[in-house]
Write a protein that holds these residues in place. Structure first.
Motif, PDB file in Angstrom:
ATOM      1  N   ALA A  20       0.829  -1.213   0.000  1.00  0.00           N
ATOM      2  CA  ALA A  20       0.000   0.000   0.000  1.00  0.00           C
ATOM      3  C   ALA A  20       0.859   1.257   0.000  1.00  0.00           C
ATOM      4  O   ALA A  20       0.525   2.241  -0.668  1.00  0.00           O
ATOM      5  CB  ALA A  20      -0.939  -0.008   1.208  1.00  0.00           C
ATOM      6  N   ARG A  21       1.982   1.264   0.740  1.00  0.00           N
ATOM      7  CA  ARG A  21       2.818   2.471   0.774  1.00  0.00           C
ATOM      8  C   ARG A  21       3.516   2.707  -0.567  1.00  0.00           C
ATOM      9  O   ARG A  21       3.847   3.846  -0.891  1.00  0.00           O
ATOM     10  CB  ARG A  21       3.822   2.453   1.908  1.00  0.00           C
ATOM     11  CG  ARG A  21       4.975   1.498   1.773  1.00  0.00           C
ATOM     12  CD  ARG A  21       6.258   2.045   2.404  1.00  0.00           C
ATOM     13  NE  ARG A  21       6.750   3.222   1.703  1.00  0.00           N
ATOM     14  CZ  ARG A  21       7.532   3.184   0.633  1.00  0.00           C
ATOM     15  NH1 ARG A  21       7.890   2.019   0.094  1.00  0.00           N
ATOM     16  NH2 ARG A  21       7.952   4.287   0.069  1.00  0.00           N
ATOM     17  N   VAL A  22       3.696   1.658  -1.370  1.00  0.00           N
ATOM     18  CA  VAL A  22       4.253   1.841  -2.710  1.00  0.00           C
ATOM     19  C   VAL A  22       3.202   2.477  -3.622  1.00  0.00           C
ATOM     20  O   VAL A  22       3.502   3.387  -4.398  1.00  0.00           O
ATOM     21  CB  VAL A  22       4.720   0.487  -3.292  1.00  0.00           C
ATOM     22  CG1 VAL A  22       5.178   0.655  -4.742  1.00  0.00           C
ATOM     23  CG2 VAL A  22       5.858  -0.087  -2.445  1.00  0.00           C
ATOM     24  N   ILE A  23       1.965   2.007  -3.516  1.00  0.00           N
ATOM     25  CA  ILE A  23       0.887   2.534  -4.341  1.00  0.00           C
ATOM     26  C   ILE A  23       0.565   3.974  -3.975  1.00  0.00           C
ATOM     27  O   ILE A  23       0.395   4.833  -4.841  1.00  0.00           O
ATOM     28  CB  ILE A  23      -0.374   1.652  -4.198  1.00  0.00           C
ATOM     29  CG1 ILE A  23      -0.079   0.217  -4.663  1.00  0.00           C
ATOM     30  CG2 ILE A  23      -1.537   2.246  -4.995  1.00  0.00           C
ATOM     31  CD1 ILE A  23      -1.179  -0.769  -4.319  1.00  0.00           C
ATOM     32  N   ASP A  24       0.482   4.255  -2.680  1.00  0.00           N
ATOM     33  CA  ASP A  24       0.153   5.594  -2.186  1.00  0.00           C
ATOM     34  C   ASP A  24       1.048   5.899  -0.985  1.00  0.00           C
ATOM     35  O   ASP A  24       0.718   5.544   0.148  1.00  0.00           O
ATOM     36  CB  ASP A  24      -1.324   5.670  -1.785  1.00  0.00           C
ATOM     37  CG  ASP A  24      -1.731   7.066  -1.305  1.00  0.00           C
ATOM     38  OD1 ASP A  24      -0.852   7.946  -1.195  1.00  0.00           O
ATOM     39  OD2 ASP A  24      -2.932   7.254  -1.025  1.00  0.00           O
ATOM     40  N   PRO A  25       2.184   6.555  -1.213  1.00  0.00           N
ATOM     41  CA  PRO A  25       3.124   6.811  -0.112  1.00  0.00           C
ATOM     42  C   PRO A  25       2.536   7.610   1.045  1.00  0.00           C
ATOM     43  O   PRO A  25       3.062   7.546   2.162  1.00  0.00           O
ATOM     44  CB  PRO A  25       4.253   7.587  -0.801  1.00  0.00           C
ATOM     45  CG  PRO A  25       4.192   7.164  -2.229  1.00  0.00           C
ATOM     46  CD  PRO A  25       2.737   6.964  -2.511  1.00  0.00           C
ATOM     47  N   SER A  26       1.433   8.336   0.816  1.00  0.00           N
ATOM     48  CA  SER A  26       0.846   9.124   1.891  1.00  0.00           C
ATOM     49  C   SER A  26       0.187   8.251   2.952  1.00  0.00           C
ATOM     50  O   SER A  26      -0.146   8.741   4.046  1.00  0.00           O
ATOM     51  CB  SER A  26      -0.181  10.110   1.327  1.00  0.00           C
ATOM     52  OG  SER A  26      -1.350   9.440   0.883  1.00  0.00           O
ATOM     53  N   ILE A  27      -0.001   6.970   2.671  1.00  0.00           N
ATOM     54  CA  ILE A  27      -0.634   6.069   3.631  1.00  0.00           C
ATOM     55  C   ILE A  27       0.276   5.780   4.821  1.00  0.00           C
ATOM     56  O   ILE A  27      -0.188   5.553   5.930  1.00  0.00           O
ATOM     57  CB  ILE A  27      -1.070   4.760   2.933  1.00  0.00           C
ATOM     58  CG1 ILE A  27      -2.277   5.031   2.017  1.00  0.00           C
ATOM     59  CG2 ILE A  27      -1.387   3.646   3.918  1.00  0.00           C
ATOM     60  CD1 ILE A  27      -2.696   3.856   1.179  1.00  0.00           C
ATOM     61  N   VAL A  28       1.590   5.817   4.578  1.00  0.00           N
ATOM     62  CA  VAL A  28       2.564   5.448   5.611  1.00  0.00           C
ATOM     63  C   VAL A  28       3.554   6.584   5.829  1.00  0.00           C
ATOM     64  O   VAL A  28       4.158   7.076   4.874  1.00  0.00           O
ATOM     65  CB  VAL A  28       3.326   4.162   5.212  1.00  0.00           C
ATOM     66  CG1 VAL A  28       4.408   3.821   6.232  1.00  0.00           C
ATOM     67  CG2 VAL A  28       2.348   2.989   5.071  1.00  0.00           C
ATOM     68  N   ASP A  29       3.718   7.001   7.074  1.00  0.00           N
ATOM     69  CA  ASP A  29       4.771   7.948   7.433  1.00  0.00           C
ATOM     70  C   ASP A  29       6.072   7.180   7.626  1.00  0.00           C
ATOM     71  O   ASP A  29       6.074   6.056   8.155  1.00  0.00           O
ATOM     72  CB  ASP A  29       4.428   8.676   8.735  1.00  0.00           C
ATOM     73  CG  ASP A  29       3.168   9.506   8.626  1.00  0.00           C
ATOM     74  OD1 ASP A  29       2.933  10.068   7.547  1.00  0.00           O
ATOM     75  OD2 ASP A  29       2.426   9.574   9.632  1.00  0.00           O
TER      76      ASP A  29
END
Length: 309
Positions: free
Chosen positions: A245-254
């Motif tokens: 998920a953080r690869v698809i949307d980096p804003s998901i993970v700090d």
């Protein structure tokens, strides 16, 4: 932008969700799925990968990799994932054949034949295959876009007091991956423990009204009980899809930029991921650590993607 990934996994209930996320997300192209001994034996997790790929209509090559860690005996997790590695569901008979190449060779072939910087490695199991590919063809280090892995943790373990399971299974491989000069993000227990399949989340999969939505519901039914029994979670953390998920949307993970090393010799701390957080130390590094998760955005992404299958 289309993200081309190699998903290196040991399915595993949470690996299964990661595979389905990759299959359903419109921004992801699965270049290959590779398997490694971890949650269960290599034979079992490879069979699981083929069944999930059949269920999701995945046509990418699937290859079996390393059955054992670099220098240790394999440790599996039947108490969490069952004797099959995917207890609680019935998989279809595979509609495709296993690629005859070793997973390490598939990984090397995909990376070396692609434009530099276009392949992302997403390991959700022990890092044995990744370390072996680095050793066999060091040029991949400079050609991979990034490595986003599920494993480790800054503040806690789950397999032991100090160590997360994926890292503990092959700490030598993990240390090689973290020390190589490429971009690595460790998505560990500090954030994946927040990605819990609560009753509301399970209901959202049920409400999809699709065979694959129902498959995830059945997956979670077993996973809920095993996690409740073994780790006292009332809702199980679904670790592996967070790394994708953080690869698809980096804003998901700090994330935090910090050096990471893995303990390989400690009597009580083998497999511990040590993160350099002293404020007076230069933190410029090619390794990053996940520190926070947008839980709502994460589950929206996963459920929307799986709902497309």
């Amino acid at each position: 932008m289309t993200l081309r990934i190699i998903l290196d996994c040991d399915p595993g209930h949470d690996d299964a969700v990661a595979i389905l996320l990759a299959a359903g997300n419109p921004h992801v192209e699965i270049a290959a799925i590779t398997t490694v001994g971890g949650n269960q034996t290599l034979e079992k997790v490879t069979r699981n990968a083929l069944g999930i790929a059949t269920l999701a209509g995945i046509s990418a090559p699937i290859a079996a990799g390393c059955a054992t860690p670099l220098v240790r005996d394999l440790v599996t997790s039947p108490e969490i994932h069952g004797e099959s590695g995917l207890d609680g569901v019935t998989l279809p008979e595979p509609a495709m054949e296993l690629d005859r190449r070793h997973a390490v060779d598939v990984m090397i072939d995909v990376v070396m034949s692609a434009e530099p910087g276009t392949i992302t490695l997403v390991p959700t199991g022990p890092l044995t295959n990744i370390a072996m590919a680095m050793r066999k063809q060091p040029e991949i280090i400079g050609r991979v876009r990034e490595v986003s892995l599920m494993g480790g943790g800054m503040n806690l373990g789950n397999a032991t007091t100090a160590a997360e399971f994926n890292i503990l299974v092959d700490p030598e491989a993990a240390n090689l991956v973290f020390s190589a000069p490429w971009q690595v993000t460790m998505v560990g227990l500090d954030v994946t423990h927040e990605a819990q399949a609560t009753p509301d989340v399970v209901d959202r999969f049920r409400e999809l009204g699709t065979p694959i939505g129902n498959f995830v519901v059945d997956l979670m039914a077993f996973f809920i009980e095993s996690n409740k029994l073994e780790q006292r979670f009332t809702a199980p953390p679904v670790h592996d899809p967070v790394a994708l998920a953080r690869v698809i949307d980096p804003s998901i993970v700090d994330t935090l930029n910090a050096k990471i090393v893995v303990e390989t010799e400690g009597t009580y701390t083998t497999g511990m991921t040590l993160v350099e957080r002293r404020p007076w130390i230069n933190h410029v590094s090619t390794t990053h650590v996940a520190t926070g998760l947008d839980v709502a955005k994460f589950w929206d992404l996963v459920i929307d993607s799986i709902g497309r299958l």
